[in-house]
Write an enzyme that holds these catalytic residues in place. Structure first.
Site, mmCIF file in Angstrom:
data_model
loop_
_atom_site.group_PDB
_atom_site.id
_atom_site.type_symbol
_atom_site.label_atom_id
_atom_site.label_comp_id
_atom_site.label_asym_id
_atom_site.label_seq_id
_atom_site.Cartn_x
_atom_site.Cartn_y
_atom_site.Cartn_z
ATOM 1 N N HIS A 48 0.842 -1.195 0.000
ATOM 2 C CA HIS A 48 0.000 0.000 0.000
ATOM 3 C C HIS A 48 0.873 1.238 0.000
ATOM 4 O O HIS A 48 1.946 1.250 0.574
ATOM 5 C CB HIS A 48 -0.946 -0.023 1.205
ATOM 6 C CG HIS A 48 -1.879 -1.191 1.159
ATOM 7 N ND1 HIS A 48 -3.057 -1.159 0.464
ATOM 8 C CD2 HIS A 48 -1.784 -2.437 1.675
ATOM 9 C CE1 HIS A 48 -3.660 -2.341 0.569
ATOM 10 N NE2 HIS A 48 -2.899 -3.127 1.302
ATOM 11 N N GLY A 49 0.405 2.277 -0.658
ATOM 12 C CA GLY A 49 1.163 3.514 -0.746
ATOM 13 C C GLY A 49 1.878 3.676 -2.067
ATOM 14 O O GLY A 49 2.518 4.692 -2.311
ATOM 15 N N CYS A 50 1.770 2.670 -2.931
ATOM 16 C CA CYS A 50 2.378 2.750 -4.255
ATOM 17 C C CYS A 50 1.349 3.248 -5.256
ATOM 18 O O CYS A 50 0.175 2.895 -5.181
ATOM 19 C CB CYS A 50 2.893 1.377 -4.703
ATOM 20 S SG CYS A 50 4.286 0.780 -3.750
ATOM 21 N N GLN A 51 1.817 4.039 -6.202
ATOM 22 C CA GLN A 51 0.960 4.562 -7.251
ATOM 23 C C GLN A 51 0.462 3.431 -8.153
ATOM 24 O O GLN A 51 -0.673 3.428 -8.595
ATOM 25 C CB GLN A 51 1.749 5.587 -8.065
ATOM 26 C CG GLN A 51 0.977 6.302 -9.125
ATOM 27 C CD GLN A 51 1.852 7.350 -9.815
ATOM 28 O OE1 GLN A 51 3.037 7.463 -9.550
ATOM 29 N NE2 GLN A 51 1.245 8.103 -10.694
ATOM 30 N N SER A 52 1.323 2.461 -8.416
ATOM 31 C CA SER A 52 0.958 1.316 -9.227
ATOM 32 C C SER A 52 0.730 0.114 -8.303
ATOM 33 O O SER A 52 0.966 0.197 -7.101
ATOM 34 C CB SER A 52 2.064 1.011 -10.240
ATOM 35 O OG SER A 52 3.295 0.868 -9.577
#
Length: 142
Positions: A48-52
């Site tokens: 979690h916290g990733c753009q992709s």
């Protein structure tokens, strides 16, 4: 994930004069990542916290002392290259070694701090946080 060491990565980056070439090299590294099995691409393994979308799992090796190997994939090619950096930095190390690594220092030395967009940088640090969480879990199990 990769047989590349962080020292080899430093050397490669030093040989590449500009960020565009380094970015191309990261993308090439990403294409060489082993494929994460489809059954591992579940919400529990998502970073979690990733753009992709990024899925990351740990495999604890029953060596003495136990070491951790990381396997991860993303749906973005540049992120797969960043995963290769994460693998070079953390895979094959003990949980204690993983927890002690200063990733920010490594990323600065590679120029990632300066050249990645804020969203990509946040995603990179989200992967680091997930790796550290898995290392803490592995340490508790040993």
């Amino acid at each position: 994930m990769q047989d590349l060491t962080i020292d080899e990565l430093y050397e490669e980056f030093e040989d590449l004069p500009d960020w565009d070439e380094r970015c191309d090299y990261l993308i090439d590294l990403g294409f060489n990542l082993p494929e994460l099995p489809a059954e591992a691409k579940i919400e529990e393994n998502r970073v979690h916290g990733c753009q992709s979308n990024v899925w990351l799992v740990a495999d604890i090796k029953n060596s003495t002392p136990p070491t951790v190997e990381f396997l991860a994939n993303s749906d973005a090619v540049i992120v797969n290259g960043l995963i290769a950096v994460i693998a070079a930095l953390y895979s094959g190390k003990t949980p204690q070694e993983i927890i002690a690594i200063d990733a920010q220092d490594v990323f600065k030395k590679l120029g990632l701090e300066r050249h990645l967009s804020p969203q990509r940088r946040n995603g990179l640090y989200s992967m680091v946080q997930r790796v550290r969480e898995l290392a803490v879990q592995a340490e508790a199990q040993s």
